[in-house]
Design an enzyme around this catalytic site. Structure first.
Site, mmCIF file in Angstrom:
data_model
loop_
_atom_site.group_PDB
_atom_site.id
_atom_site.type_symbol
_atom_site.label_atom_id
_atom_site.label_comp_id
_atom_site.label_asym_id
_atom_site.label_seq_id
_atom_site.Cartn_x
_atom_site.Cartn_y
_atom_site.Cartn_z
ATOM 1 N N HIS A 72 -14.983 -61.370 127.467
ATOM 2 C CA HIS A 72 -16.199 -61.225 128.283
ATOM 3 C C HIS A 72 -16.008 -60.376 129.539
ATOM 4 O O HIS A 72 -16.995 -59.975 130.155
ATOM 5 C CB HIS A 72 -16.739 -62.589 128.723
ATOM 6 C CG HIS A 72 -17.162 -63.479 127.606
ATOM 7 N ND1 HIS A 72 -18.084 -63.092 126.656
ATOM 8 C CD2 HIS A 72 -16.791 -64.754 127.274
ATOM 9 C CE1 HIS A 72 -18.270 -64.098 125.793
ATOM 10 N NE2 HIS A 72 -17.489 -65.108 126.144
HETATM 11 O O1 VJV Z 1 -23.294 -70.851 129.975
HETATM 12 C C1 VJV Z 1 -22.650 -70.382 130.898
HETATM 13 C C2 VJV Z 1 -23.294 -70.025 132.246
HETATM 14 C C3 VJV Z 1 -23.823 -71.066 133.061
HETATM 15 C C4 VJV Z 1 -23.686 -70.998 134.562
HETATM 16 C C5 VJV Z 1 -22.387 -71.688 135.019
HETATM 17 N N1 VJV Z 1 -22.357 -73.095 134.569
HETATM 18 C C6 VJV Z 1 -21.093 -73.721 134.968
HETATM 19 C C7 VJV Z 1 -22.467 -73.171 133.083
HETATM 20 C C8 VJV Z 1 -23.773 -72.503 132.605
HETATM 21 C C9 VJV Z 1 -24.726 -70.118 132.430
HETATM 22 N N2 VJV Z 1 -21.318 -70.161 130.792
HETATM 23 C C10 VJV Z 1 -20.580 -70.515 129.606
HETATM 24 C C11 VJV Z 1 -19.378 -69.592 129.487
HETATM 25 C C12 VJV Z 1 -18.678 -69.694 128.170
HETATM 26 C C13 VJV Z 1 -17.449 -68.800 128.134
HETATM 27 C C14 VJV Z 1 -16.786 -68.748 126.784
HETATM 28 C C15 VJV Z 1 -15.506 -67.946 126.834
HETATM 29 C C16 VJV Z 1 -14.970 -67.529 125.468
HETATM 30 O O2 VJV Z 1 -14.660 -68.655 124.700
HETATM 31 O O3 VJV Z 1 -15.891 -66.784 124.724
HETATM 32 C C17 VJV Z 1 -13.727 -66.635 125.609
HETATM 33 C C18 VJV Z 1 -12.603 -67.215 126.376
HETATM 34 C C19 VJV Z 1 -20.160 -71.937 129.704
HETATM 35 N N3 VJV Z 1 -20.246 -72.831 128.701
HETATM 36 C C20 VJV Z 1 -19.742 -74.002 129.179
HETATM 37 C C21 VJV Z 1 -19.374 -73.802 130.501
HETATM 38 N N4 VJV Z 1 -19.638 -72.504 130.788
HETATM 39 C C22 VJV Z 1 -18.779 -74.780 131.412
HETATM 40 C C23 VJV Z 1 -18.137 -74.334 132.560
HETATM 41 C C24 VJV Z 1 -17.555 -75.239 133.436
HETATM 42 C C25 VJV Z 1 -17.632 -76.625 133.172
HETATM 43 C C26 VJV Z 1 -18.295 -77.052 132.004
HETATM 44 C C27 VJV Z 1 -18.863 -76.134 131.135
HETATM 45 C C28 VJV Z 1 -16.894 -74.823 134.615
HETATM 46 C C29 VJV Z 1 -16.343 -75.773 135.453
HETATM 47 C C30 VJV Z 1 -16.445 -77.129 135.127
HETATM 48 N N5 VJV Z 1 -17.077 -77.525 134.008
HETATM 49 C C31 VJV Z 1 -15.838 -78.167 136.024
HETATM 50 ZN ZN ZN Z 2 -15.787 -68.472 123.051
#
Ligand code: VJV
Ligand code: ZN
Ligand code: CA
Length: 373
Positions: free
Chosen positions: A136
């Protein structure tokens, strides 16, 4: 050709980095995989190498000077100030400025660049970097747990020698950063299989197929929840086979993101370890120089299992592997069955119910028919 020269890149420090309490991305899973690989006695069957850390200068072959300058200096204490209160470089909850973030990135990127050099020098047939695959990351910002796009850096290294590189991405998320980097060139074909619809990062429809010289050289395969091994194979094999026919890549980079596995904390697919590894087996059998990278994967014990099994597939010894796990450092984590397996669950495969799988395959094959050659 059954035996292949495999180069395996691993830095013993990588497992100690942490994104912070509760963050789903856990570099520790790379160490777990490594320990399992070691306990299966695979290390003496391949060239085990500690990659040189990527320097800020090498990173700027893709990223902007300004972003690399920022990333190489940011600390948990200075993040607020250096991001201008979180308004720049997209640092935040997904991409925290954790302790040692730049060192972590330089290990990940150093491994993918070295893997590419190992192929172009002719010293290996397959090169592995489970610390890579961070698809990403953008030219001037972090995104989705990724800061430095090791994949783009590795592909740029391959392009110094090879005319055409194929990038395949089986992470549950869309490989947007790699797609964007090569969207207007026919020297890299990108192909991402991913969950699409109310899911991060929101891109990757079949309408997005490249621009200018790159028209038709971006292939997107948007999928729905619950895809099984059989359904996945029914899109992967025909699409990738056709790509190999029409594109004739000089090298293949496979991003093996393990959040496409059944039971993943963030993923929503129903693919088993064997179904996931089938992609590795399929590409190995083509005898085209191959790089295997990590990526997502949030049920850590299943990530370790699958990347271990895929390392065995690279070596061509998967049929000799005892699926009862050998004793290892993290043995108790793998209970209650203590087996090298990721079984499917009972979720419904939404891709077959409405015929969307057939439609997606047909559209992708139609696109590939536009490529002359
Ligand atoms: O969906 C999103 C973005 C948001 C804003 C930020 N919040 C934390 C979550 C919603 C819209 N981000 C995804 C990113 C997924 C990345 C995937 C990476 C790969 O596998 O493709 C390659 C390495 C997302 N999904 C879940 C979370 N973020 C998430 C983030 C956290 C969390 C729980 C869930 C960050 C910190 C903590 N908990 C404490
Ligand atoms: Zn992924
Ligand atoms: Ca993907």
């Amino acid at each position: 050709m059954s035996k292949k020269r495999v180069a395996y890149y691993y830095d013993g420090d990588v497992g100690a980095f942490t994104y912070g309490l509760g963050h789903p991305m856990k570099p520790h899973r790379i160490r777990m995989a490594h320990d399992l690989i070691a306990s299966y006695d695979m290390l003496d069957k391949m060239h085990v190498l500690r990659p040189k850390r990527a320097t800020p200068e090498t990173m700027t072959s893709f990223h902007t000077d300004e972003y690399i300058h920022f990333l190489s200096r940011v600390t948990p204490e200075t993040a607020e100030e250096l991001t201008f209160h979180g308004t720049r470089f997209l640092m935040g909850e997904d991409n925290p400025a954790f302790e040692g973030v730049f060192e972590f990135c330089s290990i990940s990127a150093g491994g993918s660049i070295a893997a590419a050099q190992r192929l172009t020098s002719g010293a290996a047939d397959i090169a592995i970097n489970w610390a890579g695959g961070l698809h990403h990351a953008k030219k001037r910002e972090a995104s989705g747990f990724c800061y430095i796009n090791d994949i783009v850096l590795g592909i740029l290294e391959l392009l110094r020698t090879y005319p055409r590189v194929l990038y395949i991405d089986i992470d549950c998320h869309h490989g947007d950063g790699v797609e964007e980097a090569f969207y207007t060139t026919d020297r890299v074909m990108t192909c991402s299989f991913h969950k699409f619809g109310e899911y991060f990062p929101g891109t990757g429809t079949q309408e997005d197929r490249g621009r200018e010289e790159g028209r038709n050289y971006t292939v997107n395969v948007p999928l729905k929840d619950g895809i099984t091994d059989e359904s996945f194979r029914n899109v992967f094999e025909p699409i990738v086979s056709r790509i190999l026919e029409v594109y004739r890549p000089s090298a293949v980079v496979l991003q093996c993101g393990a959040d496409s596995l059944a039971g993943d904390k963030l993923g929503c697919f129903n693919i088993t370890m064997q179904g996931h590894a089938h992609c590795v087996q399929f590409l190995r059998a083509t005898n085209i120089p191959l790089i295997l990278l990590g990526g997502g994967g949030y049920t850590t014990k299943n990530v370790a299992r699958t990347w271990t099994y895929e390392t065995a597939c690279a070596l061509g010894i998967e049929d000799d592997i005892d699926l009862n796990l050998p004793w290892n450092e993290y043995f108790e984590w793998f209970g209650p069955r203590y087996r090298l397996e990721v079984p499917e669950n009972n979720m419904e495969d939404l891709n077959v119910r409405d015929g969307s799988l057939d439609k997606v395959r047909r559209t992708a094959l139609q696109q590939l028919a536009q490529i002359g050659g």
